[in-house]
Design an enzyme around this catalytic site. Structure first.
Site, PDB file in Angstrom:
ATOM      1  N   GLN A 190       1.655   7.343   3.246  1.00  0.00           N
ATOM      2  CA  GLN A 190       0.617   8.282   3.694  1.00  0.00           C
ATOM      3  C   GLN A 190       0.594   9.567   2.868  1.00  0.00           C
ATOM      4  O   GLN A 190       1.621  10.070   2.431  1.00  0.00           O
ATOM      5  CB  GLN A 190       0.866   8.641   5.160  1.00  0.00           C
ATOM      6  CG  GLN A 190      -0.216   9.502   5.777  1.00  0.00           C
ATOM      7  CD  GLN A 190       0.179   9.995   7.148  1.00  0.00           C
ATOM      8  OE1 GLN A 190       0.948  10.934   7.277  1.00  0.00           O
ATOM      9  NE2 GLN A 190      -0.335   9.330   8.178  1.00  0.00           N
ATOM     10  N   THR A 191      -0.629  10.097   2.696  1.00  0.00           N
ATOM     11  CA  THR A 191      -0.832  11.416   2.102  1.00  0.00           C
ATOM     12  C   THR A 191      -1.534  12.285   3.142  1.00  0.00           C
ATOM     13  O   THR A 191      -2.032  11.785   4.157  1.00  0.00           O
ATOM     14  CB  THR A 191      -1.734  11.332   0.848  1.00  0.00           C
ATOM     15  OG1 THR A 191      -3.067  11.001   1.263  1.00  0.00           O
ATOM     16  CG2 THR A 191      -1.218  10.304  -0.153  1.00  0.00           C
ATOM     17  N   TRP A 233      -4.377  13.557   2.745  1.00  0.00           N
ATOM     18  CA  TRP A 233      -5.780  13.131   2.763  1.00  0.00           C
ATOM     19  C   TRP A 233      -5.955  11.866   3.596  1.00  0.00           C
ATOM     20  O   TRP A 233      -6.972  11.711   4.248  1.00  0.00           O
ATOM     21  CB  TRP A 233      -6.299  12.932   1.350  1.00  0.00           C
ATOM     22  CG  TRP A 233      -6.703  14.213   0.669  1.00  0.00           C
ATOM     23  CD1 TRP A 233      -6.216  15.474   0.927  1.00  0.00           C
ATOM     24  CD2 TRP A 233      -7.666  14.364  -0.365  1.00  0.00           C
ATOM     25  NE1 TRP A 233      -6.805  16.393   0.107  1.00  0.00           N
ATOM     26  CE2 TRP A 233      -7.705  15.733  -0.712  1.00  0.00           C
ATOM     27  CE3 TRP A 233      -8.470  13.480  -1.053  1.00  0.00           C
ATOM     28  CZ2 TRP A 233      -8.542  16.231  -1.698  1.00  0.00           C
ATOM     29  CZ3 TRP A 233      -9.310  13.975  -2.054  1.00  0.00           C
ATOM     30  CH2 TRP A 233      -9.345  15.342  -2.362  1.00  0.00           C
ATOM     31  N   GLU A 283      -6.559   3.072  -7.589  1.00  0.00           N
ATOM     32  CA  GLU A 283      -7.573   2.988  -6.533  1.00  0.00           C
ATOM     33  C   GLU A 283      -8.981   3.000  -7.115  1.00  0.00           C
ATOM     34  O   GLU A 283      -9.199   3.467  -8.246  1.00  0.00           O
ATOM     35  CB  GLU A 283      -7.394   4.158  -5.551  1.00  0.00           C
ATOM     36  CG  GLU A 283      -8.361   4.188  -4.380  1.00  0.00           C
ATOM     37  CD  GLU A 283      -8.339   2.955  -3.484  1.00  0.00           C
ATOM     38  OE1 GLU A 283      -8.791   1.873  -3.936  1.00  0.00           O
ATOM     39  OE2 GLU A 283      -7.895   3.068  -2.333  1.00  0.00           O
ATOM     40  N   ARG A 317       0.861  -1.180   0.000  1.00  0.00           N
ATOM     41  CA  ARG A 317       0.000   0.000   0.000  1.00  0.00           C
ATOM     42  C   ARG A 317       0.899   1.231   0.000  1.00  0.00           C
ATOM     43  O   ARG A 317       1.898   1.296   0.717  1.00  0.00           O
ATOM     44  CB  ARG A 317      -0.919   0.020   1.217  1.00  0.00           C
ATOM     45  CG  ARG A 317      -1.873   1.206   1.136  1.00  0.00           C
ATOM     46  CD  ARG A 317      -2.892   1.251   2.231  1.00  0.00           C
ATOM     47  NE  ARG A 317      -3.746   2.421   2.029  1.00  0.00           N
ATOM     48  CZ  ARG A 317      -4.315   3.093   3.012  1.00  0.00           C
ATOM     49  NH1 ARG A 317      -4.159   2.718   4.262  1.00  0.00           N
ATOM     50  NH2 ARG A 317      -5.057   4.155   2.738  1.00  0.00           N
ATOM     51  N   HIS A 318       0.534   2.199  -0.797  1.00  0.00           N
ATOM     52  CA  HIS A 318       1.318   3.440  -0.891  1.00  0.00           C
ATOM     53  C   HIS A 318       1.484   4.098   0.476  1.00  0.00           C
ATOM     54  O   HIS A 318       0.725   3.843   1.406  1.00  0.00           O
ATOM     55  CB  HIS A 318       0.652   4.416  -1.869  1.00  0.00           C
ATOM     56  CG  HIS A 318      -0.700   4.885  -1.393  1.00  0.00           C
ATOM     57  ND1 HIS A 318      -0.861   5.855  -0.439  1.00  0.00           N
ATOM     58  CD2 HIS A 318      -1.943   4.486  -1.732  1.00  0.00           C
ATOM     59  CE1 HIS A 318      -2.141   6.052  -0.203  1.00  0.00           C
ATOM     60  NE2 HIS A 318      -2.832   5.215  -0.986  1.00  0.00           N
TER      61      HIS A 318
END
Length: 194
Positions: free
Chosen positions: A11-12, A14, A83, A8-9
């Protein structure tokens, strides 16, 4: 068979605000870059032959960081690992989304169904596994695919016959899940870090 590790990428902003990103192209924040480095550290004990990423910047940057840290070539882009598109739900806070649409299974106007996300992701992994088998047959190849929480959830649900993820399970940014893929087969081997 091809070993596929889904990441999973990172954190952003958002993610931090608990805002629905979907196909909105939000970049990593500094914590997200640290998540990518932590994922690379977890991956460093194993040999990997290729790395792929969703075209969304948060996934692609995560993959670039991992590739650089592991001494791999730049990641290839795989469009169908993007996504879930949330349509009019994109940009809403999670609480607002659930208040308006009741649950994650409802598809707001313009949103993809969970089945659609699963089917396109399975198709993408099938292509990746086929390319891998052509490169390495008969030796199993290990491939990294950096993608998104909704995609990983749909694949976990598929591979576990609906038993995973459990209600309330959180897929951390930078988490890893290892699968084995072959023609028409996706089998969960282990969640490395969730």
């Amino acid at each position: 068979m091809t070993l596929i590790t889904l990441v999973r990428h990172g954190q952003t902003d958002w993610n931090l605000a608990r805002r629905i990103q979907g196909s909105t192209d939000i970049p990593l924040n500094e914590t997200g870059r640290a998540d990518a480095l932590a994922a690379a550290e977890l991956l460093s004990g194993t040999s990997h032959h290729a790395i792929y990423a969703s075209p969304l910047v948060r996934a692609h940057e995560t993959a670039r960081i991992i590739a650089e840290r592991l001494g791999m070539v730049a990641p290839a882009t795989t469009h169908d690992m993007r996504e879930r598109e949330f349509g009019e739900g994109e940009g809403l806070l999670v609480a607002e989304y659930l208040e308006r649409f009741r649950d994650w299974h409802s598809a707001p106007s313009g949103a993809e169904s969970l089945d659609t996300v699963r089917d396109r992701a399975l198709g993408a992994l099938d292509v990746i596994a086929r390319e891998s088998r052509r490169r390495s047959a008969p030796v199993a190849e290990s491939v990294i695919v950096v993608t998104h929480g909704g995609v990983i959830r749909s694949l976990l649900h598929h591979a576990s016959s609906g038993s995973l993820p459990r209600e309330g399970d959180v897929l951390r940014n930078g988490s890893l899940h290892r699968f084995e893929a072959g023609p028409g087969i996706l089998r969960l081997l282990e969640p490395i870090a969730i």
